[in-house]
Design a protein around this motif. Structure first.
Motif, PDB file in Angstrom:
ATOM      1  N   ARG A  62    -100.714  28.768  33.085  1.00  0.00           N
ATOM      2  CA  ARG A  62     -99.945  28.698  34.323  1.00  0.00           C
ATOM      3  C   ARG A  62     -98.660  29.481  34.133  1.00  0.00           C
ATOM      4  N   ASN A  63     -97.828  29.541  35.189  1.00  0.00           N
ATOM      5  CA  ASN A  63     -96.626  30.349  35.085  1.00  0.00           C
ATOM      6  C   ASN A  63     -95.561  29.725  34.207  1.00  0.00           C
ATOM      7  N   ALA A  64     -95.410  28.392  34.338  1.00  0.00           N
ATOM      8  CA  ALA A  64     -94.346  27.741  33.578  1.00  0.00           C
ATOM      9  C   ALA A  64     -94.929  27.053  32.360  1.00  0.00           C
ATOM     10  N   MET A  65     -94.052  26.798  31.383  1.00  0.00           N
ATOM     11  CA  MET A  65     -94.392  25.878  30.308  1.00  0.00           C
ATOM     12  C   MET A  65     -95.640  26.262  29.540  1.00  0.00           C
ATOM     13  N   VAL A  66     -95.808  27.545  29.254  1.00  0.00           N
ATOM     14  CA  VAL A  66     -96.965  27.891  28.441  1.00  0.00           C
ATOM     15  C   VAL A  66     -96.560  28.595  27.163  1.00  0.00           C
ATOM     16  N   ILE A  67     -97.205  28.204  26.096  1.00  0.00           N
ATOM     17  CA  ILE A  67     -97.113  28.970  24.853  1.00  0.00           C
ATOM     18  C   ILE A  67     -98.066  30.137  25.052  1.00  0.00           C
ATOM     19  N   THR A 113     -89.941  33.613  31.116  1.00  0.00           N
ATOM     20  CA  THR A 113     -91.225  32.912  30.959  1.00  0.00           C
ATOM     21  C   THR A 113     -91.127  31.737  29.980  1.00  0.00           C
ATOM     22  N   VAL A 114     -89.981  31.543  29.373  1.00  0.00           N
ATOM     23  CA  VAL A 114     -89.859  30.455  28.391  1.00  0.00           C
ATOM     24  C   VAL A 114     -89.783  29.105  29.107  1.00  0.00           C
ATOM     25  N   GLY A 115     -90.703  28.220  28.757  1.00  0.00           N
ATOM     26  CA  GLY A 115     -90.657  26.818  29.182  1.00  0.00           C
ATOM     27  C   GLY A 115     -90.402  26.602  30.643  1.00  0.00           C
ATOM     28  N   SER A 116     -89.275  25.962  30.929  1.00  0.00           N
ATOM     29  CA  SER A 116     -88.890  25.572  32.288  1.00  0.00           C
ATOM     30  C   SER A 116     -87.384  25.773  32.393  1.00  0.00           C
ATOM     31  N   PRO A 117     -86.803  25.584  33.580  1.00  0.00           N
ATOM     32  CA  PRO A 117     -85.342  25.751  33.673  1.00  0.00           C
ATOM     33  C   PRO A 117     -84.587  24.875  32.669  1.00  0.00           C
TER      34      PRO A 117
END
Ligand SMILES: Cc1cc2nc3c(=O)[nH]c(=O)nc-3n(C[C@H](O)[C@H](O)[C@H](O)COP(=O)(O)OP(=O)(O)OC[C@H]3O[C@@H](n4cnc5c(N)ncnc54)[C@H](O)[C@@H]3O)c2cc1C
Ligand code: FES
Ligand code: FES
Lengths: 157, 284
Positions: free
Chosen positions: B179-184, B92-96
């Protein structure tokens, strides 16, 4: 400080580089490669995506000194002279480009996805791979089309 | 600003001893954001990328020793089967692109209450291996977080590795964001079942000044679960577990969510992750 980086296969040197500078800044402002775009400088948008030793990263988050002696490939390095890479060609053909600001980063990230999968990736896989690349214009559908087209062509080779 | 590039671990420790004010940089996904946004200029950057020792992981006596230079992407690919809770959180961390550079050690260095690796590390009793020219020590994860963005490292210490025991039962992580990506994380929760000692581990993220466990909830649940018969967890037990988890937190209102929302969400996540974990334990 002086930094030596291999960019798109060519050994390059930059002098008088500020130690806190990013790889992105050095590419664009010192090495004449404005392909990777500067939008957020905080890793959020992906428009600065380049390969660092074969792995896609946000160039804005790599300190230039960390690239010393390493290999960087930017969107400029994917084409073979005037002949576009498969992913670049698919983006043009599918109309996956509007203002084009997100395009270089998306192309590098999509290139990496396609290089590491056999066949055409599932939609969920494409969305996951591109989750860190924001586009304000296209609504993403045509970008997905382009990735599927490039992957299908590669699989058919 | 100086840029220090030690190429061995011994040189890195010597550099940190000589320049304790230098900021270590691994993936740079926290450090570079600060510099780019001019939120503070370190006197020196201490680049750990060239230190080959940090890029490896190894396993011994049921423990994994994950070098400080192992990226989230590699952790997920190479260790996901043995550390399912930490791998779920890492996904779940950031993006690829962020996961290709970011590390658990960097997450620990930053010590943000919202860091995603913290809850699973707490739930599985991880140890932080810190080292300086004076020697090496293992810091129990529960003693590592001292305050908002403050940790137990001494100025001359670096993180060599994170040590995590192999999962001895189901582990689950849950995180709330827009959202799924890029969330604190608005808030997050991890649970680990330890059937071998009939224990339960928990970790709460983004709902207190530091990541923390919910000891009362752990003790309560460990005593209630039908470890041998593996019968279903009564609704009342799950509800109480959720309540105790929420009570262990001390969240605030901020831009990402309100105090009340976080308390409510934690209880829900605790019940759900318990449900997933117990279903897996029962083998259904
Ligand atoms: C776009 C974006 C999205 C993000 N999303 C998330 C997310 O979803 N979840 C999350 O938890 N985090 C997230 N982060 C934050 C960051 O990616 C993580 O905290 C990551 O784990 C940091 O690792 P790093 O190796 O990049 O650390 P760095 O930036 O290199 O370092 C972080 C801190 O740790 C210190 N440090 C690094 N290595 C060591 C060491 N070996 N010894 C001692 N100190 C050390 C540094 O000095 C610094 O203080 C995000 C960041 C960005 C830019
Ligand atoms: S400019 Fe690097 S991610 Fe936006
Ligand atoms: S085409 Fe304009 S941002 Fe993507």
């Amino acid at each position: 400080m002086r930094v030596n980086v291999i960019v798109n296969g060519e050994a390059m040197t930059a002098d008088d580089v500020w130690e806190g500078e990013s790889l992105l800044y050095a590419l664009r402002e010192r090495l004449g490669l404005p392909g990777a775009k500067n939008a957020c400088e905080q890793g959020e948008c992906g428009s600065c995506t380049v390969y660092l030793d074969g792995i896609p990263v946000c160039a804005c988050l790599v300190a230039i000194g960390q690239a010393e002696g390493r290999s960087v490939v930017t969107v400029e390095g994917l084409a073979d002279g005037e002949s576009l890479d498969e992913v670049q060609r698919a983006f043009v053909e599918c109309g996956a480009v509007q203002c084009g600001f997100c395009t270089p980063g998306l192309i590098v990230q999509a290139h990496s996805l396609i290089a590491s999968t056999s066949g055409v990736p599932e939609d969920a896989e494409i969305r996951e791979a591109l989750a860190g690349n924001l586009c304000r214009c296209t609504g993403y559908e045509k970008i997905l089309d382009a990735v599927r087209l490039a992957a299908a062509r590669k699989a058919a080779l | 600003m100086d840029f220090l590039r030690p190429t061995t671990w011994a040189d890195a420790l010597a550099a940190k001893a000589e320049r304790p004010e230098a900021t270590p940089i691994q993936g740079g996904t926290d450090v570079m954001v600060e510099i780019n946004l001019d939120k503070g200029r370190p006197a020196a950057l201490l680049d750990l990328n060239p230190v080959a020792e940090l890029r490896d992981w190894s396993s011994e006596d049921g423990w994994l020793r994950i070098g400080a230079g192992v990226s989230y992407t590699r952790l997920i690919d190479e260790l996901g089967d043995r550390l399912p809770g930490l791998a779920q959180a890492s996904r779940t961390v950031g993006s690829p692109q962020i996961r290709n550079r970011g590390t658990v050690a960097g997450n620990l260095g930053a010590a943000s209450p919202a860091g995603d690796s913290h809850p699973p590390l707490l739930a599985s009793d991880a140890l932080v291996e810190a080292e300086s020219v004076r020697g090496s020590r293992l810091i129990p994860i529960g003693e590592f977080y001292l305050g908002v963005k403050r940790n137990a490292l001494e100025p001359d210490e670096l993180i060599r590795a994170v040590r995590v025991p192999y999962a001895d039962g189901p582990q689950y992580f849950s995180k709330i964001g827009t959202r799924n990506a890029m969330v604190i994380a608005v808030c997050s929760f991890a649970v680990a079942l330890h059937p071998s000692r009939r224990g339960v581990g928990t970790g709460i993220g983004s709902a207190a000044p530091t990541p923390r466990r919910a000891p009362e909830a752990e003790e309560f649940l460990a005593g209630e679960l039908d470890w041998d018969g593996r019968t279903a967890v009564p609704d009342e037990t799950a509800r109480r577990f959720g309540e105790l988890v929420a009570r262990a937190a001390s969240p605030i209102d901020d831009v990402r969510g309100t105090r009340d929302y976080r308390v409510h969400a934690l209880a829900v996540m605790a019940r759900r992750t318990l449900g997933w974990a117990w279903t897996e334990y029962r083998g259904i």
